[in-house]
Design a protein around this motif. Structure first.
Motif, PDB file in Angstrom:
ATOM      1  N   ASP A 144      47.829  32.691  34.103  1.00  0.00           N
ATOM      2  CA  ASP A 144      48.195  33.507  35.257  1.00  0.00           C
ATOM      3  C   ASP A 144      47.568  32.890  36.512  1.00  0.00           C
ATOM      4  O   ASP A 144      46.641  33.433  37.092  1.00  0.00           O
ATOM      5  N   CYS A 148      48.371  39.519  37.071  1.00  0.00           N
ATOM      6  CA  CYS A 148      47.987  40.579  36.137  1.00  0.00           C
ATOM      7  C   CYS A 148      46.477  40.778  36.089  1.00  0.00           C
ATOM      8  O   CYS A 148      45.951  41.350  35.136  1.00  0.00           O
ATOM      9  N   ARG A 177      52.400  40.865  31.793  1.00  0.00           N
ATOM     10  CA  ARG A 177      52.668  39.449  31.508  1.00  0.00           C
ATOM     11  C   ARG A 177      54.142  39.225  31.184  1.00  0.00           C
ATOM     12  O   ARG A 177      54.727  38.249  31.619  1.00  0.00           O
TER      13      ARG A 177
END
Length: 107
Positions: free
Chosen positions: A27, A32, A64
């Motif tokens: 990420d 997130c 996700r």
């Protein structure tokens, strides 16, 4: 004929096969992070009893999937069965009162 292996013992020219699960994009944009931090904070406050933080782990996985950081799949395949999910949601609803749109009749 003798084949000389590639680095780390692999055969040169052999096509690698990605694992089914376990490796997914990082990420990098921190999309997130909030869900992840909530889950970690819950684990710490509950003495690392993951079952008490299950709703947050579900929220993180949903985040996700929504952002294509992992393959979309049914959450029941990831261990989130309806009974467990419904139980945690009903507990949170019972603590805050009943929802106005839900009917409790048995007919």
């Amino acid at each position: 004929m003798i084949l000389i292996g590639g680095s780390f013992g692999g055969s040169r020219g052999a096509r690698p096969v990605p694992p089914e699960k376990g490796i997914f994009p990082l990420d990098h944009l921190h999309e997130c992070d909030l869900a992840k931090k909530e889950y970690i904070a819950c684990l710490k406050s509950s003495g690392y009893q993951s079952e008490k933080c299950r709703h947050l782990s579900k929220k993180y996985l949903e985040c996700r999937m929504e952002r294509n950081l992992m393959a979309k799949q049914d959450l029941s395949e990831l261990g989130f069965h309806n009974a467990t999910t419904d139980l945690s949601e009903s507990n949170s609803n019972n603590q805050s009162g009943s929802s106005p749109g839900k009917s409790t009749s048995t007919s």
